[in-house]
Design a protein around this motif. Sequence first.
Motif, PDB file in Angstrom:
ATOM      1  N   THR A 230     -77.023 -31.421  72.136  1.00  0.00           N
ATOM      2  CA  THR A 230     -77.078 -32.533  73.110  1.00  0.00           C
ATOM      3  C   THR A 230     -76.417 -32.165  74.428  1.00  0.00           C
ATOM      4  N   LEU A 231     -75.567 -31.138  74.410  1.00  0.00           N
ATOM      5  CA  LEU A 231     -74.894 -30.698  75.638  1.00  0.00           C
ATOM      6  C   LEU A 231     -75.720 -29.670  76.409  1.00  0.00           C
ATOM      7  N   MET A 232     -76.833 -29.254  75.855  1.00  0.00           N
ATOM      8  CA  MET A 232     -77.649 -28.191  76.459  1.00  0.00           C
ATOM      9  C   MET A 232     -78.521 -28.748  77.569  1.00  0.00           C
ATOM     10  N   LYS A 233     -77.886 -29.023  78.709  1.00  0.00           N
ATOM     11  CA  LYS A 233     -78.582 -29.635  79.836  1.00  0.00           C
ATOM     12  C   LYS A 233     -78.765 -28.678  81.010  1.00  0.00           C
ATOM     13  N   ASP A 234     -78.065 -27.559  80.981  1.00  0.00           N
ATOM     14  CA  ASP A 234     -78.143 -26.591  82.071  1.00  0.00           C
ATOM     15  C   ASP A 234     -78.872 -25.351  81.570  1.00  0.00           C
ATOM     16  N   PRO A 235     -80.083 -25.082  82.035  1.00  0.00           N
ATOM     17  CA  PRO A 235     -80.853 -23.932  81.540  1.00  0.00           C
ATOM     18  C   PRO A 235     -80.231 -22.587  81.901  1.00  0.00           C
ATOM     19  N   ASN A 236     -79.336 -22.594  82.877  1.00  0.00           N
ATOM     20  CA  ASN A 236     -78.693 -21.347  83.298  1.00  0.00           C
ATOM     21  C   ASN A 236     -77.394 -21.072  82.548  1.00  0.00           C
ATOM     22  N   ALA A 237     -76.945 -22.039  81.755  1.00  0.00           N
ATOM     23  CA  ALA A 237     -75.687 -21.877  81.020  1.00  0.00           C
ATOM     24  C   ALA A 237     -75.939 -21.175  79.690  1.00  0.00           C
ATOM     25  N   GLU A 238     -74.848 -20.692  79.117  1.00  0.00           N
ATOM     26  CA  GLU A 238     -74.883 -20.102  77.775  1.00  0.00           C
ATOM     27  C   GLU A 238     -74.116 -21.031  76.854  1.00  0.00           C
ATOM     28  N   TYR A 239     -74.578 -21.145  75.604  1.00  0.00           N
ATOM     29  CA  TYR A 239     -73.954 -22.071  74.664  1.00  0.00           C
ATOM     30  C   TYR A 239     -73.453 -21.291  73.456  1.00  0.00           C
ATOM     31  N   MET A 240     -72.309 -21.700  72.952  1.00  0.00           N
ATOM     32  CA  MET A 240     -71.658 -20.935  71.894  1.00  0.00           C
ATOM     33  C   MET A 240     -71.155 -21.872  70.800  1.00  0.00           C
ATOM     34  N   LEU A 241     -71.459 -21.537  69.553  1.00  0.00           N
ATOM     35  CA  LEU A 241     -70.953 -22.258  68.394  1.00  0.00           C
ATOM     36  C   LEU A 241     -69.912 -21.371  67.719  1.00  0.00           C
ATOM     37  N   ALA A 242     -68.664 -21.836  67.657  1.00  0.00           N
ATOM     38  CA  ALA A 242     -67.573 -21.048  67.098  1.00  0.00           C
ATOM     39  C   ALA A 242     -67.141 -21.640  65.760  1.00  0.00           C
ATOM     40  N   ALA A 243     -66.873 -20.768  64.795  1.00  0.00           N
ATOM     41  CA  ALA A 243     -66.464 -21.226  63.466  1.00  0.00           C
ATOM     42  C   ALA A 243     -65.701 -20.114  62.766  1.00  0.00           C
ATOM     43  N   THR A 244     -64.913 -20.506  61.778  1.00  0.00           N
ATOM     44  CA  THR A 244     -64.198 -19.510  60.975  1.00  0.00           C
ATOM     45  C   THR A 244     -65.196 -18.805  60.053  1.00  0.00           C
ATOM     46  N   GLU A 245     -64.773 -17.679  59.469  1.00  0.00           N
ATOM     47  CA  GLU A 245     -65.695 -16.832  58.711  1.00  0.00           C
ATOM     48  C   GLU A 245     -66.261 -17.502  57.463  1.00  0.00           C
ATOM     49  N   GLU A 246     -65.669 -18.614  57.025  1.00  0.00           N
ATOM     50  CA  GLU A 246     -66.240 -19.319  55.870  1.00  0.00           C
ATOM     51  C   GLU A 246     -67.619 -19.903  56.189  1.00  0.00           C
ATOM     52  N   TYR A 247     -67.940 -20.025  57.499  1.00  0.00           N
ATOM     53  CA  TYR A 247     -69.247 -20.538  57.912  1.00  0.00           C
ATOM     54  C   TYR A 247     -70.205 -19.411  58.302  1.00  0.00           C
ATOM     55  N   GLU A 248     -69.821 -18.168  58.040  1.00  0.00           N
ATOM     56  CA  GLU A 248     -70.628 -17.040  58.498  1.00  0.00           C
ATOM     57  C   GLU A 248     -72.061 -17.105  57.973  1.00  0.00           C
ATOM     58  N   THR A 249     -72.240 -17.458  56.688  1.00  0.00           N
ATOM     59  CA  THR A 249     -73.585 -17.534  56.113  1.00  0.00           C
ATOM     60  C   THR A 249     -74.432 -18.557  56.850  1.00  0.00           C
ATOM     61  N   LEU A 250     -73.857 -19.725  57.152  1.00  0.00           N
ATOM     62  CA  LEU A 250     -74.600 -20.760  57.873  1.00  0.00           C
ATOM     63  C   LEU A 250     -74.917 -20.314  59.302  1.00  0.00           C
ATOM     64  N   LEU A 251     -73.971 -19.655  59.949  1.00  0.00           N
ATOM     65  CA  LEU A 251     -74.209 -19.162  61.307  1.00  0.00           C
ATOM     66  C   LEU A 251     -75.362 -18.164  61.324  1.00  0.00           C
ATOM     67  N   ASN A 252     -75.386 -17.290  60.334  1.00  0.00           N
ATOM     68  CA  ASN A 252     -76.412 -16.254  60.292  1.00  0.00           C
ATOM     69  C   ASN A 252     -77.792 -16.795  59.920  1.00  0.00           C
ATOM     70  N   LYS A 253     -77.844 -18.034  59.431  1.00  0.00           N
ATOM     71  CA  LYS A 253     -79.131 -18.642  59.083  1.00  0.00           C
ATOM     72  C   LYS A 253     -79.848 -19.213  60.303  1.00  0.00           C
ATOM     73  N   ILE A 254     -79.155 -19.293  61.425  1.00  0.00           N
ATOM     74  CA  ILE A 254     -79.816 -19.795  62.635  1.00  0.00           C
ATOM     75  C   ILE A 254     -80.810 -18.732  63.099  1.00  0.00           C
ATOM     76  N   PRO A 255     -82.088 -19.029  63.150  1.00  0.00           N
ATOM     77  CA  PRO A 255     -83.106 -18.026  63.491  1.00  0.00           C
ATOM     78  C   PRO A 255     -82.887 -17.421  64.878  1.00  0.00           C
ATOM     79  N   GLU A 256     -83.235 -16.155  64.994  1.00  0.00           N
ATOM     80  CA  GLU A 256     -83.036 -15.447  66.254  1.00  0.00           C
ATOM     81  C   GLU A 256     -83.850 -16.065  67.386  1.00  0.00           C
ATOM     82  N   ASN A 257     -85.074 -16.533  67.087  1.00  0.00           N
ATOM     83  CA  ASN A 257     -85.892 -17.138  68.151  1.00  0.00           C
ATOM     84  C   ASN A 257     -85.285 -18.444  68.648  1.00  0.00           C
ATOM     85  N   VAL A 258     -84.593 -19.170  67.752  1.00  0.00           N
ATOM     86  CA  VAL A 258     -83.903 -20.404  68.153  1.00  0.00           C
ATOM     87  C   VAL A 258     -82.716 -20.062  69.048  1.00  0.00           C
TER      88      VAL A 258
END
Length: 285
Positions: A230-258
């Motif tokens: 919902t914060l992705m309003k600036d097409p020139n910005a970069e967005y980052m999701l940060a989490a501890t390593e217990e979420y690594e599997t979920l982070l890696n499930k986000i498709p590369e094209n997404v």
Amino acid sequence: MGVRGVVLVVVDARERDYGSFKARFDVDVMRRLGVGPGDIVLVVGRRVTAAIAWPSYPEDAGKGIVRLDSVVRENAGVEVGDKVVVRKASFSEARVVVLTPVSREILATEGVAGYVRGKLVDLPLVVGDVVPIGFLGGEVSFKVTYTFPKGVVVVTPDTEVVIAGSLSELVAFKFIVAELLENKGYRVVSIGRGENEPDIVAERNGRKVVVKIVSGDKGSFYETLGKLVTLMKDPNAEYMLAATEEYETLLNKIPENVREKLNLKTLIIEKKYSIKETCRNKLES
């Protein structure tokens, strides 16, 4: 270029200077150090603290002394008659200062934090310093337990002052992530406190970076990702999701094209509070 440091004998400050964080010493010593009135200096005793350079009184000229009040002396770990080294300091404007009450308990509200900030504006602080603040019910001493950035900082009207009793686990983690990003070459612009605002806004190479931090269970992972979208309003910005390593599997499930479509990076924080770099999530050096 001034000398690295000058050894001076500690003398008590006069009453007019108590609470000002001033270190009064000879103007000739100021010239040798390359500092002027109002500049920040390090006072090195049994520990290191910071003070504000100020010219000595005419009658003190040439005596090789520095006048310090009891607060600066205690923060430097010295007493009247001890010797200290005075040096020119490098400092930053404080973005965040976390204070812990040490003399008595106090209600940790935003109003109290704002009042304390007002008392500290323009003063230099170092982690470990203890500073007394006057309240109607008496004086309360606070220990400086965290600053962002690190090192000597000067409090400004824009500094976020947090009283430790109001510091949630998530807020504390935001400071850790912000520091890790700074260490990787990002410049942290702000650290948010609201649920629906960016946890951190940073920039690198002129590009804005918006960060949301995952905390809680698996459900909160998807909730946080949704808030970031919902914060992705600036097409020139970069967005980052940060989490501890217990979420690594979920982070890696986000498709590369997404990731590419959303300008999304993921940041994995190890338990030792360092950035875990993988081929997929590596931050550019």
